[in-house]
Scaffold this motif. Structure first.
Motif, PDB file in Angstrom:
ATOM      1  N   ILE A 183       1.017  -1.245   0.048  1.00  0.00           N
ATOM      2  CA  ILE A 183       0.094   0.201   0.015  1.00  0.00           C
ATOM      3  C   ILE A 183       0.853   1.162   0.118  1.00  0.00           C
ATOM      4  N   VAL A 184       0.745   1.904  -0.989  1.00  0.00           N
ATOM      5  CA  VAL A 184       1.701   3.346  -1.337  1.00  0.00           C
ATOM      6  C   VAL A 184       0.907   4.528  -1.299  1.00  0.00           C
ATOM      7  N   LYS A 185       1.247   5.538  -0.664  1.00  0.00           N
ATOM      8  CA  LYS A 185       0.644   6.971  -0.607  1.00  0.00           C
ATOM      9  C   LYS A 185       1.057   7.470  -1.578  1.00  0.00           C
ATOM     10  N   ASP A 186       0.513   8.056  -2.528  1.00  0.00           N
ATOM     11  CA  ASP A 186       1.014   9.395  -3.452  1.00  0.00           C
ATOM     12  C   ASP A 186       2.240   8.663  -4.265  1.00  0.00           C
ATOM     13  N   GLY A 187       2.235   7.537  -4.679  1.00  0.00           N
ATOM     14  CA  GLY A 187       3.528   7.076  -5.238  1.00  0.00           C
ATOM     15  C   GLY A 187       4.766   6.809  -4.665  1.00  0.00           C
ATOM     16  N   ARG A 188       5.072   7.351  -3.380  1.00  0.00           N
ATOM     17  CA  ARG A 188       6.085   7.626  -2.811  1.00  0.00           C
ATOM     18  C   ARG A 188       6.330   6.993  -1.231  1.00  0.00           C
ATOM     19  N   TYR A 189       5.206   7.103  -0.636  1.00  0.00           N
ATOM     20  CA  TYR A 189       5.295   6.758   0.911  1.00  0.00           C
ATOM     21  C   TYR A 189       4.586   5.245   0.974  1.00  0.00           C
ATOM     22  N   VAL A 190       5.398   4.519   1.354  1.00  0.00           N
ATOM     23  CA  VAL A 190       5.198   3.066   1.584  1.00  0.00           C
ATOM     24  C   VAL A 190       4.430   2.936   2.980  1.00  0.00           C
ATOM     25  N   LEU A 191       3.151   2.577   3.042  1.00  0.00           N
ATOM     26  CA  LEU A 191       2.570   2.047   4.171  1.00  0.00           C
ATOM     27  C   LEU A 191       2.854   0.843   4.665  1.00  0.00           C
ATOM     28  N   ALA A 192       3.016   0.030   3.646  1.00  0.00           N
ATOM     29  CA  ALA A 192       2.950  -1.542   3.908  1.00  0.00           C
ATOM     30  C   ALA A 192       3.519  -2.276   2.555  1.00  0.00           C
ATOM     31  N   ASN A 193       4.812  -3.127   2.778  1.00  0.00           N
ATOM     32  CA  ASN A 193       5.065  -3.670   1.740  1.00  0.00           C
ATOM     33  C   ASN A 193       5.341  -5.352   2.177  1.00  0.00           C
ATOM     34  N   VAL A 194       4.862  -5.905   1.530  1.00  0.00           N
ATOM     35  CA  VAL A 194       4.980  -7.401   2.035  1.00  0.00           C
ATOM     36  C   VAL A 194       5.118  -8.306   0.693  1.00  0.00           C
ATOM     37  N   VAL A 195       6.435  -8.979   1.017  1.00  0.00           N
ATOM     38  CA  VAL A 195       6.865 -10.004  -0.171  1.00  0.00           C
ATOM     39  C   VAL A 195       6.894 -11.483   0.319  1.00  0.00           C
ATOM     40  N   ALA A 196       6.322 -12.188  -0.388  1.00  0.00           N
ATOM     41  CA  ALA A 196       6.825 -13.639   0.137  1.00  0.00           C
ATOM     42  C   ALA A 196       7.447 -14.324  -1.169  1.00  0.00           C
ATOM     43  N   SER A 197       8.733 -14.699  -0.570  1.00  0.00           N
ATOM     44  CA  SER A 197       9.631 -15.125  -1.459  1.00  0.00           C
ATOM     45  C   SER A 197       9.711 -16.909  -1.445  1.00  0.00           C
ATOM     46  N   GLN A 198       9.926 -17.106  -2.989  1.00  0.00           N
ATOM     47  CA  GLN A 198      10.010 -18.582  -3.100  1.00  0.00           C
ATOM     48  C   GLN A 198      11.161 -19.130  -2.914  1.00  0.00           C
ATOM     49  N   ILE A 199      12.276 -18.289  -2.661  1.00  0.00           N
ATOM     50  CA  ILE A 199      13.637 -18.999  -2.894  1.00  0.00           C
ATOM     51  C   ILE A 199      13.951 -20.284  -2.306  1.00  0.00           C
ATOM     52  N   GLU A 200      13.519 -20.573  -1.154  1.00  0.00           N
ATOM     53  CA  GLU A 200      13.858 -21.803  -0.659  1.00  0.00           C
ATOM     54  C   GLU A 200      13.193 -22.746  -1.588  1.00  0.00           C
ATOM     55  N   VAL A 201      12.065 -22.630  -2.269  1.00  0.00           N
ATOM     56  CA  VAL A 201      11.483 -23.685  -3.032  1.00  0.00           C
ATOM     57  C   VAL A 201      12.168 -24.181  -4.318  1.00  0.00           C
ATOM     58  N   HIS A 202      12.769 -22.865  -4.953  1.00  0.00           N
ATOM     59  CA  HIS A 202      13.413 -22.900  -5.898  1.00  0.00           C
ATOM     60  C   HIS A 202      14.820 -23.340  -6.061  1.00  0.00           C
ATOM     61  N   ASN A 203      15.460 -23.070  -4.735  1.00  0.00           N
ATOM     62  CA  ASN A 203      16.745 -23.245  -4.693  1.00  0.00           C
ATOM     63  C   ASN A 203      17.240 -24.668  -5.041  1.00  0.00           C
ATOM     64  N   ARG A 204      16.439 -25.791  -4.718  1.00  0.00           N
ATOM     65  CA  ARG A 204      16.919 -26.950  -4.934  1.00  0.00           C
ATOM     66  C   ARG A 204      17.241 -27.287  -6.291  1.00  0.00           C
ATOM     67  N   TYR A 205      16.430 -26.571  -7.393  1.00  0.00           N
ATOM     68  CA  TYR A 205      16.652 -26.542  -8.714  1.00  0.00           C
ATOM     69  C   TYR A 205      17.580 -25.805  -9.280  1.00  0.00           C
ATOM     70  N   GLY A 206      18.078 -24.810  -8.528  1.00  0.00           N
ATOM     71  CA  GLY A 206      19.008 -23.927  -9.260  1.00  0.00           C
ATOM     72  C   GLY A 206      18.644 -23.131  -9.917  1.00  0.00           C
ATOM     73  N   GLY A 207      17.243 -22.721  -9.961  1.00  0.00           N
ATOM     74  CA  GLY A 207      16.289 -21.620 -10.598  1.00  0.00           C
ATOM     75  C   GLY A 207      15.054 -21.997 -10.424  1.00  0.00           C
ATOM     76  N   VAL A 208      14.408 -20.570 -11.111  1.00  0.00           N
ATOM     77  CA  VAL A 208      12.886 -20.789 -10.990  1.00  0.00           C
ATOM     78  C   VAL A 208      12.143 -21.655 -12.088  1.00  0.00           C
ATOM     79  N   VAL A 209      11.310 -22.796 -11.291  1.00  0.00           N
ATOM     80  CA  VAL A 209      10.584 -23.626 -12.015  1.00  0.00           C
ATOM     81  C   VAL A 209       9.129 -22.956 -12.431  1.00  0.00           C
ATOM     82  N   PRO A 210       8.771 -22.512 -13.329  1.00  0.00           N
ATOM     83  CA  PRO A 210       7.609 -21.617 -13.798  1.00  0.00           C
ATOM     84  C   PRO A 210       6.153 -22.378 -13.233  1.00  0.00           C
TER      85      PRO A 210
END
Ligand code: KG4
Ligand code: ZN
Length: 405
Positions: A17-44
């Motif tokens: 949620i960002v106000k006026d294009g600049r001010y970040v009220l919340a920024n949530v990212v769920a990363s899948q690195i753990e899942v793809h790490n075992r394949y050495g890259g992203v599996v679509p």
């Protein structure tokens, strides 16, 4: 204006949620690195399934963190390209469905343009989230602290390496692009060759840093690590294009030579098999080299990483400085995952200092994929009265909307 941004172009699920294009009220990212790490890259296929599982909780968490309700949200934006079709489809469909359900304006966002707009985001500048929910800015196109046009943007991600002249909001001119691998892709492939894991950029940076810090402790110059191996640089003179495939091949040969040497000495001293080597047909050459390099665990890997990083940074920084000089820009900005690279930042700073051209780059968490940048880019379109209909489809091969010279 409060925008809910959604990002799902690859292996990260983001809501912000960002106000006026600049001010970040919340920024949530769920990363899948753990899942793809075992394949050495992203599996679509795996990536899109993970997107589906996480997207709703990620959006709910963003609303919670921003302490706002649906009534506070003014518009919804989601990435519609470029990226993996299956992953894009999840975020775009959820975004459109929410817009329909809440009767809110909807905008599809170009992921590459959003990486550029990450430079408009300010970290930790909203002391009182509720207060900022309830106030409205009147200006939209320039606020103190914003990047200044015309600017030169080096877009360096896992899929793109482009030098872009930005004359104003939404005005992009392509000056150069990679002719083969993207910079981030080269980092990822070389990390596999060296057995450093995925994603490659941070792993190579860390390995290089380790050996550079050791040298510093010994009061020796870091160039000893950065120039430990003579590696090719594709200057492609007279153009602002890039090429990293020759460098990647050189790394492959270097690692292979070192491994063969190691293999010979091992086989005379030990009966221990080298994993990945016996089934050489089943594993890619990058992975096989990586397994062997990791086994060696010698400082060579770190020196190779430092020399590789230096070769990439050299070309990126010098070409960007030349372009900035030629086009007399007021500012240079970095965008994309590779913009998180500390050597690139420091080197470009050095290059631009004598020219008195300002360099800026987003905070690390806004360099790699995130939804705050999506909401930011959306804001500047919405302020120009631009919206999309709910029939908007994903565009996996989308590029920046370049104008002619
Ligand atoms: O922008 P991004 O998150 O995703 C795409 O849109 O592609 O970029 C991901 C890329 C990966 O190739 C990753 O290895 C690279 O950015 N990267 C880095 C660093 N952090 C991420 N490359 C060099 N140094 C870093 N610190
Ligand atoms: Zn990206």
């Amino acid at each position: 204006m409060l925008v809910l941004g959604i990002e799902s172009s690859c292996d990260e699920t983001g809501a912000a949620i960002v106000k006026d294009g600049r001010y970040v009220l919340a920024n949530v990212v769920a990363s899948q690195i753990e899942v793809h790490n075992r394949y050495g890259g992203v599996v679509p296929e795996v990536a899109s399934r993970q997107q589906l599982a996480t997207i709703i909780p990620v959006i709910e968490t963003a609303l919670d963190k921003a302490a706002c309700t649906w009534e506070d949200i003014d518009a919804i934006a989601a990435t519609y390209g470029p990226g993996l079709a299956g992953s894009l489809l999840v975020g775009l469909t959820v975004g459109k469905a929410l817009a329909l359900a809440r009767n809110l304006p909807f905008l599809g966002v170009n992921h590459l343009e959003a990486h550029i707009y990450a430079n408009w985001l300010r970290k930790g500048e909203v002391p009182d989230a509720q207060a900022s929910v309830n106030t409205t800015h009147t200006t939209w196109d320039y606020e103190e602290g914003d990047p200044v046009f015309p600017l030169m943007c080096l877009v360096v991600s896992g899929t793109h390496s482009e030098l872009v002249l930005v004359r104003g909001h939404g005005q992009y001119e392509l000056l150069g692009r990679t002719r083969d691998d993207a910079a981030g892709e080269a980092f990822d492939k070389v990390a596999r060759i060296l057995g450093l894991g995925y994603p490659g950029g941070p792993a190579i940076q860390q390995a290089a840093r380790r050996v550079e810090e050791e040298l510093q402790q010994q009061k020796k110059p870091v160039v000893l690590a950065r120039n430990a191996y003579r590696l090719p640089r594709a200057w492609l003179r007279g153009t602002y294009d890039f090429s990293f495939s020759g460098l990647k091949t050189a790394m492959l040969h270097l690692a292979e030579g070192a491994t063969e040497h190691q293999h010979t000495s091992r086989s005379t001293n030990s009966k221990e098999p080298i994993p990945g080597n016996s089934g050489g047909k089943q594993v890619s050459q990058y992975t096989r080299m990586g397994v062997q390099a990791a086994q060696r665990g010698t400082p060579n890997v770190a020196l190779l990483a430092a020399s590789f990083q230096e070769a990439v940074v050299d070309v990126l920084a010098i070409k960007t400085r030349l372009a900035a000089q030629e086009y007399h820009v007021k500012q240079v900005v970095l965008a994309g995952g590779v913009a998180a690279n500390l050597s690139l930042r420091a080197r470009l700073e050095q290059e631009l200092l004598p020219l008195r051209i300002r360099l800026s780059y987003p905070p690390i968490e806004f360099c790699t994929d995130n939804a705050a940048m999506i909401a930011s880019a959306a804001f500047f379109h919405l302020c120009r009265g631009e919206y999309h209909g709910l029939d908007l489809d994903v565009q996996p091969g989308l590029s920046l909307p370049f104008s002619g010279k």
